[in-house]
Scaffold this active site. Structure first.
Site, short mmCIF file in Angstrom:
data_model
loop_
_atom_site.label_atom_id
_atom_site.label_comp_id
_atom_site.label_asym_id
_atom_site.label_seq_id
_atom_site.Cartn_x
_atom_site.Cartn_y
_atom_site.Cartn_z
N ARG A 168 0.85 -1.22 -0.22
CA ARG A 168 -0.05 -0.08 -0.09
C ARG A 168 1.00 1.32 -0.04
O ARG A 168 0.50 2.21 0.80
CB ARG A 168 -0.80 0.12 0.98
CG ARG A 168 -1.76 -1.02 1.23
CD ARG A 168 -3.02 -0.88 0.09
NE ARG A 168 -3.96 -2.03 0.37
CZ ARG A 168 -3.99 -3.25 -0.16
NH1 ARG A 168 -2.66 -3.44 -0.86
NH2 ARG A 168 -4.81 -3.94 0.20
N SER A 241 -11.19 -0.01 2.77
CA SER A 241 -10.48 -0.21 4.11
C SER A 241 -10.00 1.25 4.65
O SER A 241 -9.48 1.93 4.00
CB SER A 241 -9.20 -0.99 4.07
OG SER A 241 -9.79 -2.27 3.25
N GLU A 337 -5.24 4.49 5.85
CA GLU A 337 -5.13 4.18 4.60
C GLU A 337 -5.43 5.32 3.51
O GLU A 337 -4.43 5.58 2.70
CB GLU A 337 -5.74 2.82 4.16
CG GLU A 337 -5.42 2.24 2.85
CD GLU A 337 -5.83 1.26 2.30
OE1 GLU A 337 -5.58 -0.11 3.00
OE2 GLU A 337 -6.64 0.99 1.31
C1 LIG Z 1 -15.63 0.22 -1.53
C2 LIG Z 1 -14.13 0.40 -2.00
C3 LIG Z 1 -13.30 -0.87 -2.02
C4 LIG Z 1 -11.98 -0.56 -2.03
N1 LIG Z 1 -11.28 -1.51 -2.17
C5 LIG Z 1 -9.65 -1.46 -2.29
C6 LIG Z 1 -8.81 -2.81 -2.25
O1 LIG Z 1 -9.41 -3.86 -2.26
N2 LIG Z 1 -7.55 -2.53 -2.48
C7 LIG Z 1 -7.10 -1.06 -2.59
O2 LIG Z 1 -5.71 -1.12 -2.63
N3 LIG Z 1 -7.60 -0.33 -2.45
C8 LIG Z 1 -9.02 -0.39 -2.33
N4 LIG Z 1 -9.94 0.81 -2.28
C9 LIG Z 1 -9.17 2.28 -2.45
C10 LIG Z 1 -9.39 2.98 -3.67
O3 LIG Z 1 -10.27 2.20 -4.64
C11 LIG Z 1 -7.97 2.87 -4.44
O4 LIG Z 1 -6.70 3.32 -3.53
C12 LIG Z 1 -7.99 3.48 -5.75
O5 LIG Z 1 -6.55 3.26 -6.38
C13 LIG Z 1 -8.10 5.04 -5.73
O6 LIG Z 1 -8.27 5.51 -6.87
P1 LIG Z 1 -9.03 6.92 -7.27
O7 LIG Z 1 -9.00 7.26 -8.56
O8 LIG Z 1 -10.43 6.89 -6.60
O9 LIG Z 1 -8.01 7.74 -6.28
P2 LIG Z 1 -8.28 9.18 -5.53
O10 LIG Z 1 -8.92 8.80 -4.44
O11 LIG Z 1 -8.95 10.07 -6.60
O12 LIG Z 1 -6.95 9.38 -5.48
C14 LIG Z 1 -6.18 8.77 -4.12
C15 LIG Z 1 -4.66 9.39 -4.03
O13 LIG Z 1 -3.94 9.42 -5.28
C16 LIG Z 1 -3.69 10.46 -6.01
N5 LIG Z 1 -4.05 10.51 -7.40
C17 LIG Z 1 -5.10 10.20 -8.00
N6 LIG Z 1 -4.70 9.82 -9.27
C18 LIG Z 1 -3.56 10.39 -9.51
C19 LIG Z 1 -2.82 10.77 -10.75
N7 LIG Z 1 -3.39 10.52 -11.97
N8 LIG Z 1 -1.47 11.33 -10.66
C20 LIG Z 1 -1.20 11.62 -9.47
N9 LIG Z 1 -1.76 11.04 -8.19
C21 LIG Z 1 -3.00 10.83 -8.58
C22 LIG Z 1 -4.69 11.59 -5.08
O14 LIG Z 1 -3.93 12.86 -5.25
C23 LIG Z 1 -4.57 10.81 -3.80
O15 LIG Z 1 -3.39 11.18 -3.05
C24 LIG Z 1 -11.31 0.66 -2.08
C25 LIG Z 1 -12.08 1.83 -1.95
C26 LIG Z 1 -13.52 1.79 -1.97
C27 LIG Z 1 -14.23 2.77 -1.96
#
Ligand SMILES: Cc1cc2nc3c(=O)[nH]c(=O)nc-3n(C[C@H](O)[C@H](O)[C@H](O)COP(=O)(O)OP(=O)(O)OC[C@H]3O[C@@H](n4cnc5c(N)ncnc54)[C@H](O)[C@@H]3O)c2cc1C
Length: 347
Positions: A168, A241, A337
């Site tokens: 992570r 999480s 996280e």
């Molecule tokens: C129901 C649920 C289940 C989940 N299950 C998992 C799981 O099983 N495993 C897991 O690892 N995670 C899980 N997650 C967490 C999440 O889905 C992941 O971390 C996902 O990769 C976040 O993507 P996002 O586009 O929504 O990022 P965001 O929430 O928009 O951003 C997260 C971080 O990444 C940065 N960021 C986003 N895009 C970019 C980019 N293009 N360039 C630079 N920085 C960027 C943002 O600035 C921020 O710091 C879960 C979340 C939910 C709601």
């Protein structure tokens, strides 16, 4: 600055954070092409404003007023760079929805990502915390991350090694907001083996010969298991999480086991083990607890929820109570996280 680079004032982000908080960005700019990024960052720097990147908002806790410039990553393409006997190499835009991409790979007969089905968010965010689920981490399939380096104002290609992936974690978390990721290059090897050692998947396929298990069957199983266990953010606000599973020394584990024989742990390395954070929280009596507009999910204690009307500080107060009680009871620190974005600071 031309019109596709002009940030929009007071941009609502209620639909772009899966906690469903009412959030307004001071300035926001939908990014559909990488070329928009350098002038946008220059604009924020010249104005003395903080800036950050947002994907699907499924791993962030946002304040009601988000200061400065927020880049909304909507770059949308999938390019097949190579399709050879040994592997398929794909270049994917940062704004592509992660789950749609996983499904697309399987439709093209490319296997490997099926255990990571139904993780919300974008492809560009996948490297940030090295997303993982059911025994697989995305780092195993990433060859290169393409990004704009806001520190040096240069385009960069980071190799898998440059990304310094661990559990992570990655260089992108060490250096928040330095890189705006525009695309990720994945290598999916043609040689494939089902990965079903995680308890839920092992149970699901218990009566099936390993040779009969396909990547699509794993994809379907993962989707079914996740749908059963995790709240759908469209219905109940959450970021998955809320805490990482703590990694402790085997020595500390042995002493905890004497006091708590039922403690749930998984081997992490020869010297360390991972504790199930959900079990620790559950034992402290938080499962299903509601505190104002936020709470702990009643089926999965690792997930904090928001059912409307709440905000980041309410949620963080609950998180703090959980951290304190787990520390008192087990002597273990729970690390949050998702990325917490402070209303007053540049992140
Ligand atoms: C129901 C649920 C289940 C989940 N299950 C998992 C799981 O099983 N495993 C897991 O690892 N995670 C899980 N997650 C967490 C999440 O889905 C992941 O971390 C996902 O990769 C976040 O993507 P996002 O586009 O929504 O990022 P965001 O929430 O928009 O951003 C997260 C971080 O990444 C940065 N960021 C986003 N895009 C970019 C980019 N293009 N360039 C630079 N920085 C960027 C943002 O600035 C921020 O710091 C879960 C979340 C939910 C709601």
């Amino acid at each position: 600055m031309n019109s596709d680079c002009k940030p929009l004032a007071n941009y609502p982000l209620r639909e772009r954070n899966t906690l469903g908080f009412e959030v307004v960005a001071e300035w926001a700019l939908p990014i559909t092409q990488a070329e928009q990024i350098p002038p946008a960052i220059r604009w924020a720097k010249n104005a003395g404003l903080p800036y950050r990147t947002l994907g699907g908002g499924s791993n962030v806790v946002l304040p009601a007023q988000l200061p400065g410039l927020t880049l909304l990553m909507d770059i949308d393409f999938i390019e097949v760079l190579e399709n050879q006997a040994a592997k398929t190499r794909l270049r994917v835009g940062a704004g592509v929805n992660w789950h749609d991409f996983v499904r697309w790979t399987l439709d093209q007969n490319c296997r490997g990502l099926e255990n990571l089905a139904l993780i919300p968010g974008t492809v560009g965010a996948a490297p940030i915390q090295n997303i993982g689920a059911y025994g697989v981490e995305v780092k195993e399939y990433i060859d290169t991350v393409e990004a704009f380096d806001c520190q040096t104002n240069q385009w960069v290609s980071l190799s898998n090694k440059d990304c310094r992936f661990t559990y992570r974690h990655s260089v992108f978390k060490d250096e928040p907001n330095r890189f705006v990721i525009t695309a990720v290059i994945f290598d999916l090897p043609k040689v494939w083996q089902p990965r079903i050692s995680y308890a839920d998947l092992a149970n699901h396929f218990a009566n099936r010969s390993i040779d009969a298990i396909t990547a699509s069957a794993i994809f379907d199983a993962v989707c079914a298991i996740r749908t059963q266990k995790l709240p759908d953010p469209k219905v109940i606000g959450n970021v998955g999480s809320f805490f990482q599973n703590p990694v402790i020394s085997n020595q500390q584990l042995q002493s905890l086991k004497r006091q708590f024989p039922q403690i749930v742990s998984y081997p992490e390395s020869a010297t360390h083990s991972k504790l199930a954070a959900g079990w620790l929280i559950d034992q402290c009596g938080f499962k299903g607890v509601q505190m104002g507009n936020v709470g702990v999910h009643d089926k999965q204690a690792l997930v904090l929820t928001h059912r409307g009307g709440g905000n980041a500080s309410e949620l963080l107060k609950l998180a703090e109570q959980i951290q304190r009680k787990v520390k008192e009871t087990f002597g273990v620190e729970l690390v949050i996280e998702p990325i917490i974005i402070n209303g007053s600071a540049s992140l």
